[in-house]
Design a protein around this motif. Structure first.
Motif, PDB file in Angstrom:
ATOM      1  N   ILE A 125      13.444   4.432  -3.710  1.00  0.00           N
ATOM      2  CA  ILE A 125      12.512   5.743  -3.528  1.00  0.00           C
ATOM      3  C   ILE A 125      13.617   6.352  -2.229  1.00  0.00           C
ATOM      4  CG2 ILE A 125      10.755   7.144  -2.741  1.00  0.00           C
ATOM      5  CD1 ILE A 125       8.970   5.210  -4.482  1.00  0.00           C
ATOM      6  N   TYR A 140       8.297   6.973 -12.317  1.00  0.00           N
ATOM      7  CA  TYR A 140       7.769   8.180 -12.039  1.00  0.00           C
ATOM      8  C   TYR A 140       7.822   8.469 -10.552  1.00  0.00           C
ATOM      9  CZ  TYR A 140       4.634  12.029 -11.185  1.00  0.00           C
ATOM     10  OH  TYR A 140       4.031  13.179 -10.731  1.00  0.00           O
ATOM     11  N   GLN A 141       7.716   7.554  -9.787  1.00  0.00           N
ATOM     12  CA  GLN A 141       7.544   7.690  -8.370  1.00  0.00           C
ATOM     13  C   GLN A 141       9.209   7.914  -7.783  1.00  0.00           C
ATOM     14  OE1 GLN A 141       4.578   5.585  -5.956  1.00  0.00           O
ATOM     15  NE2 GLN A 141       3.640   4.709  -7.791  1.00  0.00           N
ATOM     16  N   ILE A 142       9.921   7.143  -8.466  1.00  0.00           N
ATOM     17  CA  ILE A 142      11.198   7.187  -7.888  1.00  0.00           C
ATOM     18  C   ILE A 142      11.869   8.508  -8.410  1.00  0.00           C
ATOM     19  CG2 ILE A 142      13.739   6.397  -8.282  1.00  0.00           C
ATOM     20  CD1 ILE A 142      12.435   3.664  -8.848  1.00  0.00           C
ATOM     21  N   VAL A 159      10.230   0.883  -2.954  1.00  0.00           N
ATOM     22  CA  VAL A 159      10.298   1.813  -1.761  1.00  0.00           C
ATOM     23  C   VAL A 159      11.573   2.039  -1.228  1.00  0.00           C
ATOM     24  CG1 VAL A 159       9.460   1.850   0.534  1.00  0.00           C
ATOM     25  CG2 VAL A 159       7.923   0.873  -1.143  1.00  0.00           C
ATOM     26  N   THR A 186       0.913  -1.334  -0.113  1.00  0.00           N
ATOM     27  CA  THR A 186       0.074  -0.245  -0.023  1.00  0.00           C
ATOM     28  C   THR A 186       0.613   1.212   0.050  1.00  0.00           C
ATOM     29  OG1 THR A 186      -0.119  -0.112   2.215  1.00  0.00           O
ATOM     30  CG2 THR A 186      -2.009  -1.229   1.302  1.00  0.00           C
ATOM     31  N   ALA A 187       2.211   1.022   0.033  1.00  0.00           N
ATOM     32  CA  ALA A 187       3.072   2.443   0.067  1.00  0.00           C
ATOM     33  C   ALA A 187       3.329   3.201  -1.264  1.00  0.00           C
ATOM     34  CB  ALA A 187       4.275   1.876   1.084  1.00  0.00           C
ATOM     35  N   LEU A 188       3.120   2.385  -2.376  1.00  0.00           N
ATOM     36  CA  LEU A 188       3.123   3.087  -3.512  1.00  0.00           C
ATOM     37  C   LEU A 188       2.013   3.831  -4.057  1.00  0.00           C
ATOM     38  CD1 LEU A 188       5.750   0.597  -5.047  1.00  0.00           C
ATOM     39  CD2 LEU A 188       6.273   2.983  -4.216  1.00  0.00           C
ATOM     40  N   ASN A 189       2.057   4.715  -4.760  1.00  0.00           N
ATOM     41  CA  ASN A 189       0.743   5.165  -5.382  1.00  0.00           C
ATOM     42  C   ASN A 189       0.478   4.488  -6.639  1.00  0.00           C
ATOM     43  OD1 ASN A 189      -0.874   7.026  -6.750  1.00  0.00           O
ATOM     44  ND2 ASN A 189       0.049   9.004  -6.268  1.00  0.00           N
ATOM     45  N   PRO A 190      -0.707   3.917  -6.495  1.00  0.00           N
ATOM     46  CA  PRO A 190      -0.996   2.831  -7.601  1.00  0.00           C
ATOM     47  C   PRO A 190      -1.451   3.714  -9.030  1.00  0.00           C
ATOM     48  CG  PRO A 190      -3.059   3.376  -5.969  1.00  0.00           C
ATOM     49  CD  PRO A 190      -1.794   3.999  -5.283  1.00  0.00           C
ATOM     50  N   PHE A 191      -1.531   4.797  -8.971  1.00  0.00           N
ATOM     51  CA  PHE A 191      -1.761   5.718 -10.179  1.00  0.00           C
ATOM     52  C   PHE A 191      -0.506   6.003 -11.162  1.00  0.00           C
ATOM     53  CE2 PHE A 191      -5.217   6.525  -7.279  1.00  0.00           C
ATOM     54  CZ  PHE A 191      -6.121   5.703  -7.897  1.00  0.00           C
ATOM     55  N   TYR A 192       0.702   5.887 -10.435  1.00  0.00           N
ATOM     56  CA  TYR A 192       1.657   6.236 -11.402  1.00  0.00           C
ATOM     57  C   TYR A 192       2.795   5.264 -11.625  1.00  0.00           C
ATOM     58  CZ  TYR A 192      -0.015  10.741 -10.582  1.00  0.00           C
ATOM     59  OH  TYR A 192      -1.091  12.180 -10.681  1.00  0.00           O
ATOM     60  N   TYR A 207       3.406  -0.120 -13.462  1.00  0.00           N
ATOM     61  CA  TYR A 207       2.731   0.248 -12.218  1.00  0.00           C
ATOM     62  C   TYR A 207       2.830  -0.620 -10.959  1.00  0.00           C
ATOM     63  CZ  TYR A 207       0.402   3.585 -15.331  1.00  0.00           C
ATOM     64  OH  TYR A 207       0.170   4.431 -16.342  1.00  0.00           O
ATOM     65  N   HIS A 220       1.254  -2.332  -8.790  1.00  0.00           N
ATOM     66  CA  HIS A 220       0.360  -3.681  -8.936  1.00  0.00           C
ATOM     67  C   HIS A 220       0.984  -4.854  -9.796  1.00  0.00           C
ATOM     68  CE1 HIS A 220      -1.720  -2.155 -12.638  1.00  0.00           C
ATOM     69  NE2 HIS A 220      -1.793  -3.466 -12.873  1.00  0.00           N
ATOM     70  N   GLU A 221       1.978  -4.332 -10.475  1.00  0.00           N
ATOM     71  CA  GLU A 221       2.509  -5.204 -11.611  1.00  0.00           C
ATOM     72  C   GLU A 221       3.762  -5.805 -10.874  1.00  0.00           C
ATOM     73  OE1 GLU A 221       2.351  -4.242 -15.822  1.00  0.00           O
ATOM     74  OE2 GLU A 221       1.974  -2.194 -14.861  1.00  0.00           O
TER      75      GLU A 221
END
Ligand SMILES: Nc1ncnc2c1ncn2[C@@H]1O[C@H](COP(=O)(O)OP(=O)(O)OP(=O)(O)O)[C@@H](O)[C@H]1O
Ligand code: SF4
Ligand SMILES: [Mg+2]
Lengths: 334, 329
Positions: free
Chosen positions: A167, A110-112, A164, A100-106, A151, A153-154
């Motif tokens: 990041i 991108y998040q890194i 994480v 649940t710690a990563l934003n599922p929409f990006y 993403y 979820h993959e």
């Protein structure tokens, strides 16, 4: 050199049932590059302590007192903008649940990249992509050029925790706080993640605060351990000392409740009898006294007086028992 | 993705067939005899029977349904040469009560309803999401309390009551607005706008009430998510955090519900259209109920069903775009 100095930290949550005194007078130092573990039962205030280091205690009514000196600057006295510039750059966090710690929409790339870009404005898109690729590679994600555009979820839980970690480390923070980074993971993956944290730490020279229930983890990768009980530090010692000569009855109980770690012989599994105290109505005196087998030997002192941390051998312990008894805790009773 | 869209569309078509058959069946099962309703109380039986044959009500139900569906694509002619009535495709039946093809009735009322629905939708999403976001961000402060009060009042106000109050205040007492008389947007955009202003606000306020609460609760829920905490721990500036982490996640389910609500409204705003005297689908339906005008009822029900099925499909496909977790490769 002292990187972090926490002095007399108090954290209280106002709730409908009353004030929850989650942390009461916690003090400790972390040197640059050092690895410190915080252990203790559920609800002992480990996460609250860790979160206050970045002022991440949320909730309607939080009160934080004391001083949290990071490189000499008091985090608690900083402006919102100043804390923001510390978050993720000087001090990074790894949370418990990678699912649940990563934003599922990006995408993970991108998040890194975002984590880097926030603290390095003006970095070009191309550079950011290079940095993200490089991070993914370092934390052991196979086929990073393909995975970078996927993403969260993959990815599997273990892979997500690696992301994480990527990041957290992209800005080479001075301090990495890992709050039970392996609890939510498969046993087989746990060791890999711990190894990765240890390896990354060696590479970046970051100090690490590792929060865990698992004394096995403590023995494996940390140098020093702090034991918390009911919002207080009850023992602080080197890992070697804590395991060989615990100087607090609670630490002794914790050790007894896990299988012996460095011998083949299996000790009887026993958990500490009783339940942790309510943080709204704390017991008087030593908070551990309702569950402590030694309390009656001290003629009521445990019920009256809160024990302060003091030097016992090479460790620090908050217990009224005399030093020689504390040093012989394991020997005498096991 | 194309495959996903295709599959969803085929599913929608099948669903529409089922819904239309069901609608047809339900209305034919009503105790009233459609043929008997074609002429007045003292009608002679021969006329009824002649009309029954003319409108096809003497045929078995399956055949009637077949003819109806065929009519949608090819148009339909009722009766023999000479005295026949022709409804061109897409024919949705013939209203013996109004002596008009149902399709042309719908074609004249749908733009009215669409005008009402579109404006109301824009307003209610603006008010609902805007106020809901404000309430969540200022949780516990006066903005939050105002928003909560708004949503409680909005939810509990009946449409007709709010509509009447609006007419009293803006039309009768202050005379700020003329009594609403619908004009087509192409005829006179200003009058069109003036006539729709009150109905828009009535519908928007009542629908927005729910959206304020949904948005507020959605945002507060997302704010407790671990990924938002990680976003804060990363050092994200507040605005970026709110937009890319919180709103992004909180609005996905709201968009879904909004799509369906909009489709529902397109099927006719019965009460609002009646109060503000707007000749839309809702009023058409209401009149058909009063007159037992079955062909119109069947048609408006089907039109409403089409809107909802189409909206459902669009929302599903949109969801795939908005949320990578349901995106199919
Ligand atoms: N926002 C909050 N509001 C009220 N009480 C809180 C809040 N956050 C934490 N607490 C309370 O503070 C106490 C300490 O919580 P904390 O999360 O630090 O425990 P922990 O040692 O990390 O336990 P665990 O091992 O289960 O993670 C708990 O009793 C918890 O209920
Ligand atoms: S102070 Fe007393 S109650 Fe607390 S741990 Fe020591 S002996 Fe036990
Ligand atoms: Mg915790």
């Amino acid at each position: 050199m002292t990187l972090l100095s926490v002095q007399d930290l108090h954290v209280t949550f106002g709730t409908a049932d009353g004030a929850v005194r989650a942390v009461q007078g916690v003090s400790f130092d972390v040197a640059a590059g050092e690895t410190v573990a915080i252990v203790g039962e559920s609800g002992s205030g480990k996460s609250v302590t860790a979160n206050s280091l970045l002022r991440l205690n949320f909730g309607a009514d939080v009160r934080i007192d004391g001083r949290i000196l990071l490189d000499g600057r008091d985090v608690l006295a900083m402006s919102e903008d100043e804390v923001r510039s510390v978050r993720g750059r000087d001090v990074a966090m790894i949370f418990q649940d990678p699912l649940t710690a990563l934003n599922p929409f990006y995408t993970v790339g991108y998040q890194i990249a975002e984590a880097f870009a926030i603290h390095h404005p003006g970095t070009s898109k191309k550079e950011l992509r290079e940095i993200a690729l490089d991070s993914l590679q370092k934390v052991g994600i196979p086929e990073p050029t393909k995975r970078i555009d996927q993403y969260p979820h993959e990815f599997s839980g273990g892979m997500r925790q690696r992301i994480v970690i990527a990041i957290a480390l992209v800005n080479s923070p001075k301090l990495l706080i890992a709050d039970e980074p392996t609890t939510a993971l498969d046993v087989t993956v746990q060791a890999q993640i711990l190894e990765l944290i240890a390896q990354m730490q060696a590479e970046h020279g970051s100090a690490v605060i590792l929060i865990t229930h698992d004394l096995g983890v403590v023995a494996e990768i940390t140098e020093r351990v702090m034991v918390m009980y009911a919002g207080r530090v009850v023992e602080s010692a080197s890992v070697a000392d804590a395991f060989s000569t615990p100087t607090h009855p609670y630490t002794r109980g914790l050790l007894k409740s896990v299988k012996s770690l460095d011998t083949e012989r299996h000790e009887r599994l026993e958990s500490i009898p009783g339940i942790p105290p309510s943080l709204i109505n704390l017991p008087s005196g030593c908070p551990f006294h309702p569950r402590c087998g030694f309390a009656e030997t001290l003629a009521g002192r445990c019920e009256r007086e809160v024990p302060e941390l003091r030097l016992v051998g090479a460790s620090r312990s908050a217990c009224h028992l005399p030093e020689d008894r504390l040093l012989g805790l394991l020997g005498g009773l096991s | 993705m194309i495959y996903f869209v295709l599959r969803r569309s085929i599913f929608a078509v099948v669903l529409l067939l089922i819904v239309s058959a069901f609608t047809f069946w339900i209305f034919s099962a009503l105790p009233s005899d459609p043929a008997a309703l074609t002429c007045g109380k003292n009608c002679r039986p021969e006329v009824i029977e002649a009309n029954r044959e003319r409108l096809g009500y003497d045929k078995p139900l399956v055949e009637q349904y077949g003819a109806y569906m065929k009519g949608i694509f090819t148009g339909r002619t009722y009766g023999e040469e000479g005295s026949s009535i022709h409804c061109p495709a897409p024919s949705l039946g013939y209203s013996y009560d109004r002596h008009e093809c149902v399709t042309s009735l719908i074609a004249s009322t749908l733009p009215v309803t669409a005008s009402i629905a579109l404006g109301a939708f824009v307003l209610w999403m603006g008010i609902g999401v805007g106020l809901g976001t404000l309430a969540a961000l200022k949780r516990g402060k006066w903005q939050d309390r105002v928003a909560t009060a708004f949503s409680v009042i909005g939810v509990s106000l009946p449409t007709f009551f709010l509509g009447l109050i609006f007419i009293m205040v803006f039309v009768i007492w202050t005379g700020l607005l003329p009594f609403p008389r619908y004009t087509g947007i192409t005829d006179n955009p200003v009058e069109w706008f003036m006539a729709l202003l009150l109905p828009w606000f009535v519908l928007a306020i009542i629908s927005a009430a729910t959206y304020v609460r949904m948005t507020r609760n959605g945002i507060l829920e997302v704010m407790n998510e671990e990924f938002v905490r990680l976003g804060i721990a990363k050092g994200l500036p507040r605005r970026r955090l709110i937009v890319r982490y919180v709103l992004r996640a909180a609005l996905v389910p709201i968009v879904t519900i909004a799509g369906l609500d909009f489709a529902f409204l397109l099927g006719g705003a019965l009460v609002t259209e009646s109060i503000f005297n707007l000749p839309g689908l809702g009023k058409l339906t209401l009149a058909a109920v009063v007159n037992s005008d079955l062909p119109i009822l069947v048609a408006t029900t089907m039109v409403a069903a089409v809107f909802i099925v189409v909206a459902n499909t669009v929302v599903d496909i949109l969801y795939g775009y908005l949320d990578p977790r349901v995106r199919v490769k």
